[in-house]
Design a protein around this motif. Structure first.
Motif, PDB file in Angstrom:
ATOM      1  N   HIS A 116       0.806  -1.223   0.201  1.00 18.93           N
ATOM      2  CA  HIS A 116       0.016  -0.021   0.070  1.00 18.93           C
ATOM      3  C   HIS A 116       0.810   1.039  -0.067  1.00 18.93           C
ATOM      4  CE1 HIS A 116      -4.418  -0.721   1.207  1.00 18.93           C
ATOM      5  NE2 HIS A 116      -4.103  -1.362   0.205  1.00 18.93           N
ATOM      6  N   THR A 131       0.241   5.509   1.447  1.00 18.80           N
ATOM      7  CA  THR A 131      -0.741   6.440   1.657  1.00 18.80           C
ATOM      8  C   THR A 131      -0.299   7.644   0.806  1.00 18.80           C
ATOM      9  OG1 THR A 131      -1.023   5.513   3.946  1.00 18.80           O
ATOM     10  CG2 THR A 131      -1.365   7.758   3.780  1.00 18.80           C
ATOM     11  N   ILE A 135      -1.291  11.831   0.266  1.00 15.42           N
ATOM     12  CA  ILE A 135      -2.297  13.158   0.859  1.00 15.42           C
ATOM     13  C   ILE A 135      -2.078  13.968  -0.263  1.00 15.42           C
ATOM     14  CG2 ILE A 135      -2.435  14.876   2.793  1.00 15.42           C
ATOM     15  CD1 ILE A 135      -0.982  13.153   4.730  1.00 15.42           C
ATOM     16  N   MET A 162       0.106  -3.574   4.321  1.00 11.28           N
ATOM     17  CA  MET A 162      -1.013  -3.834   4.772  1.00 11.28           C
ATOM     18  C   MET A 162      -1.032  -5.252   5.246  1.00 11.28           C
ATOM     19  SD  MET A 162      -3.420  -1.347   4.977  1.00 11.28           S
ATOM     20  CE  MET A 162      -5.129  -1.062   5.264  1.00 11.28           C
ATOM     21  N   ASN A 214     -11.111   0.926   0.577  1.00 13.36           N
ATOM     22  CA  ASN A 214     -10.222   1.979   1.238  1.00 13.36           C
ATOM     23  C   ASN A 214     -11.058   3.056   1.270  1.00 13.36           C
ATOM     24  OD1 ASN A 214      -7.655   1.116   1.651  1.00 13.36           O
ATOM     25  ND2 ASN A 214      -7.183   0.985  -0.694  1.00 13.36           N
ATOM     26  N   GLY A 231      -4.905  17.893   1.093  1.00 11.65           N
ATOM     27  CA  GLY A 231      -5.463  17.868   2.297  1.00 11.65           C
ATOM     28  C   GLY A 231      -6.496  16.708   2.410  1.00 11.65           C
ATOM     29  N   GLN A 232      -6.550  15.662   1.257  1.00 12.39           N
ATOM     30  CA  GLN A 232      -7.327  14.497   1.537  1.00 12.39           C
ATOM     31  C   GLN A 232      -6.301  13.469   1.376  1.00 12.39           C
ATOM     32  OE1 GLN A 232     -10.461  15.078   1.751  1.00 12.39           O
ATOM     33  NE2 GLN A 232     -11.307  12.947   1.082  1.00 12.39           N
ATOM     34  N   SER A 233      -6.364  12.748   2.320  1.00 15.65           N
ATOM     35  CA  SER A 233      -5.492  11.296   2.359  1.00 15.65           C
ATOM     36  C   SER A 233      -6.304  10.248   2.125  1.00 15.65           C
ATOM     37  CB  SER A 233      -4.929  11.245   3.959  1.00 15.65           C
ATOM     38  OG  SER A 233      -5.614  10.323   4.709  1.00 15.65           O
ATOM     39  N   GLU A 234      -5.414   9.303   1.454  1.00 18.76           N
ATOM     40  CA  GLU A 234      -5.903   8.050   0.942  1.00 18.76           C
ATOM     41  C   GLU A 234      -4.823   6.874   0.738  1.00 18.76           C
ATOM     42  OE1 GLU A 234      -7.804   8.938  -2.886  1.00 18.76           O
ATOM     43  OE2 GLU A 234      -5.906   9.403  -3.760  1.00 18.76           O
ATOM     44  N   MET A 235      -5.446   5.885   0.900  1.00 17.98           N
ATOM     45  CA  MET A 235      -4.318   4.727   0.686  1.00 17.98           C
ATOM     46  C   MET A 235      -4.624   3.924  -0.614  1.00 17.98           C
ATOM     47  SD  MET A 235      -3.834   2.465   4.042  1.00 17.98           S
ATOM     48  CE  MET A 235      -5.687   2.259   4.549  1.00 17.98           C
ATOM     49  N   GLN A 236      -3.534   3.757  -1.430  1.00 20.04           N
ATOM     50  CA  GLN A 236      -3.810   2.980  -2.723  1.00 20.04           C
ATOM     51  C   GLN A 236      -2.973   1.815  -2.806  1.00 20.04           C
ATOM     52  OE1 GLN A 236      -2.233   5.953  -5.005  1.00 20.04           O
ATOM     53  NE2 GLN A 236      -4.333   7.181  -5.473  1.00 20.04           N
ATOM     54  N   SER A 237      -3.179   0.685  -3.631  1.00 22.84           N
ATOM     55  CA  SER A 237      -2.681  -0.427  -3.783  1.00 22.84           C
ATOM     56  C   SER A 237      -1.548  -0.343  -4.584  1.00 22.84           C
ATOM     57  CB  SER A 237      -3.627  -1.583  -4.332  1.00 22.84           C
ATOM     58  OG  SER A 237      -4.455  -2.034  -3.268  1.00 22.84           O
ATOM     59  N   ASP A 288      -1.813   3.213   8.905  1.00 26.25           N
ATOM     60  CA  ASP A 288      -0.964   3.892   8.579  1.00 26.25           C
ATOM     61  C   ASP A 288      -1.108   5.545   9.175  1.00 26.25           C
ATOM     62  OD1 ASP A 288       1.903   4.016   7.187  1.00 26.25           O
ATOM     63  OD2 ASP A 288       0.543   5.550   5.754  1.00 26.25           O
ATOM     64  N   ILE A 289      -1.755   6.130   8.382  1.00 29.66           N
ATOM     65  CA  ILE A 289      -1.750   7.600   8.554  1.00 29.66           C
ATOM     66  C   ILE A 289      -2.598   8.101   9.876  1.00 29.66           C
ATOM     67  CG2 ILE A 289      -3.768   8.206   7.123  1.00 29.66           C
ATOM     68  CD1 ILE A 289      -0.349  10.235   7.351  1.00 29.66           C
ATOM     69  N   HIS A 318       3.580   1.091   2.792  1.00 28.98           N
ATOM     70  CA  HIS A 318       3.555   0.256   3.769  1.00 28.98           C
ATOM     71  C   HIS A 318       2.948  -1.167   3.457  1.00 28.98           C
ATOM     72  CE1 HIS A 318      -0.298   2.436   3.719  1.00 28.98           C
ATOM     73  NE2 HIS A 318      -0.919   1.553   4.220  1.00 28.98           N
ATOM     74  N   PRO A 334       5.937   5.196   7.768  1.00 26.78           N
ATOM     75  CA  PRO A 334       4.443   5.821   8.194  1.00 26.78           C
ATOM     76  C   PRO A 334       4.254   6.830   7.356  1.00 26.78           C
ATOM     77  CG  PRO A 334       5.494   4.961  10.166  1.00 26.78           C
ATOM     78  CD  PRO A 334       6.579   4.892   9.156  1.00 26.78           C
ATOM     79  N   GLY A 335       3.080   6.914   6.550  1.00 25.25           N
ATOM     80  CA  GLY A 335       2.731   8.137   5.894  1.00 25.25           C
ATOM     81  C   GLY A 335       2.835   7.978   4.285  1.00 25.25           C
ATOM     82  N   GLY A 336       3.720   6.881   4.110  1.00 22.72           N
ATOM     83  CA  GLY A 336       4.391   6.512   2.761  1.00 22.72           C
ATOM     84  C   GLY A 336       3.761   4.985   2.467  1.00 22.72           C
ATOM     85  N   HIS A 339     -10.209  10.280   3.112  1.00 23.20           N
ATOM     86  CA  HIS A 339     -10.670  11.519   4.167  1.00 23.20           C
ATOM     87  C   HIS A 339      -9.869  12.802   4.255  1.00 23.20           C
ATOM     88  CE1 HIS A 339      -7.702  10.005   7.296  1.00 23.20           C
ATOM     89  NE2 HIS A 339      -8.026   8.651   6.628  1.00 23.20           N
ATOM     90  N   SER A 340     -10.331  13.326   4.934  1.00 21.30           N
ATOM     91  CA  SER A 340      -9.435  14.876   5.146  1.00 21.30           C
ATOM     92  C   SER A 340      -8.390  14.410   6.154  1.00 21.30           C
ATOM     93  CB  SER A 340     -10.425  15.849   5.489  1.00 21.30           C
ATOM     94  OG  SER A 340      -9.598  16.968   6.070  1.00 21.30           O
ATOM     95  N   SER A 341      -7.232  14.859   5.818  1.00 26.32           N
ATOM     96  CA  SER A 341      -6.114  14.834   6.702  1.00 26.32           C
ATOM     97  C   SER A 341      -6.180  16.014   7.756  1.00 26.32           C
ATOM     98  CB  SER A 341      -4.889  14.706   6.110  1.00 26.32           C
ATOM     99  OG  SER A 341      -4.473  16.011   5.248  1.00 26.32           O
TER     100      SER A 341
END
Ligand SMILES: [Cu+2]
Lengths: 153, 198
Positions: A76, A78, A80, A112, B158, A83-89, B73-74, A110, A106-108, B161-163
């Protein structure tokens, strides 16, 4: 006398040079370190992190991962964005050029780790199998021990 | 100093001075968003499934943050950062700050699971969620969004969402937008100042 000293010095330099070449090129390998799972409370997924150094002479692609301690493992990332954070495969895996390193942090990127088959505790050691494809598309698996660490150091 | 100069400068210069020099000591580590968003207001459920509103968290500083528990993670990184900031506060004001972790994934995050996930970060972290209508109303109010990806073969999906982390003062007024690059010590400093000048 001077000639002998010079010859000795030259010989030493050559020997040193040879030794240097030998030590820098000999460990032809994929090196994984700082392998850890950050323990998150509850029955949800866990995040796995590590550094990977490609000390081989060809590019390798981390294609997939699995673990006998989890039902499934996904690669995975992550992101951002605005301002929107999402996880991608990471569906195409992660390619590491020869001599390069990548970090799962973390935050990059990872691992899963889905559905622990047994409750985890800080200090546990969990085997994770990483599957790599080389240039000839041959797949190689490496099993590495990941240490369960607390969320905050 | 500032008052003295007040009488000797033109209004334009004065404004400049107020915006720069005099306000230097008023700087926050986080972004000051006072007045840019409406007061804290919501209808949600807590991890015990009881209906709650902002009135249940009144007269205290509230940090509002969106996420979901299938996020290893985040979300825990941010929650740990905020929880560490709260631990950095003097004991006397620690229980006057709450972190409201709103799950935008109610389908997977009802009850026990949310309590377990949020509770691990300390007493000051409150796990909340709601119906889609309630979550839509809250996220729209603070101009943020959330969404779901398509489920994979195993039914896993997945959530985006807003961070953003919004800080509200004890009057429920929006005050700060906390970025993820702040240290717990910096966030704690801001919380302490917020507590003093509400
Ligand atoms: Cu993930």
């Amino acid at each position: 006398m001077k000639k002998i000293t010079l010859a000795l010095l030259t010989a030493l330099l050559i020997a040193g040079g040879v030794l240097w070449i030998w030590t820098t090129t000999a460990p032809e390998a994929l090196v994984i370190d700082q392998a850890r799972i950050r323990l998150v409370a509850g029955s949800g997924p866990q995040g796995g992190y590590f550094s990977l150094h490609n000390r081989t002479s060809t590019a390798v692609t981390l294609q997939s991962a699995s673990s006998p301690a989890f039902a499934r493992v996904m690669l995975h990332q992550t992101r951002i964005r605005d301002g929107q954070s999402e996880m991608q495969s990471l569906q195409d895996g992660v390619t590491v050029a020869p001599g390069e390193s990548i970090e799962f942090v973390p935050g990059g990127m990872h691992l899963m780790l889905m559905q622990a088959l047994q409750p985890l505790q800080v200090g546990d050691s969990v085997p994770v199998v990483l599957e790599f494809a080389g240039q000839d598309q041959q797949v190689q698996s490496f099993t590495h021990q990941f240490v369960v660490v607390p969320l905050t150091p | 100093m500032c008052l003295l100069r007040f009488f000797m400068l033109s209004p334009a210069l004065l404004l400049l001075l107020l915006l720069s020099g005099c306000q230097q000591s008023e700087q926050w580590h986080a972004k000051d968003i006072s007045g840019l968003m409406p007061k804290l207001r919501f209808e949600l459920s807590n991890a015990q499934g009881e209906s709650v509103t902002e009135a249940d968290y009144a007269a205290q500083i509230n940090l509002l943050f969106f996420g979901f528990t299938n996020c290893p993670d985040i979300c825990p990184t941010t929650l740990a950062q905020l929880a560490a900031a709260v631990r950095n506060l003097p004991e006397s004001i620690r229980d006057q700050v709450h972190i409201l972790f709103v799950s935008v994934d109610p389908q997977r995050d009802e009850g026990g699971r949310l309590a377990e996930y949020a509770g691990a970060f300390g007493e000051q972290v409150v796990g909340l969620t709601g119906t889609q209508d309630q979550l839509q109303a809250l996220t729209r109010r603070y101009r943020v969004t959330y969404g779901y990806d398509e489920a994979d073969a195993n039914g896993y999906y997945n959530v985006s969402h807003s961070s953003a982390v919004f800080a509200f003062d004890a009057d429920g007024q929006v005050r700060l937008l906390i970025r993820d690059d702040l240290t717990p010590a910096q966030i704690a400093e801001d919380m302490q100042r917020l507590q003093q000048n509400t």
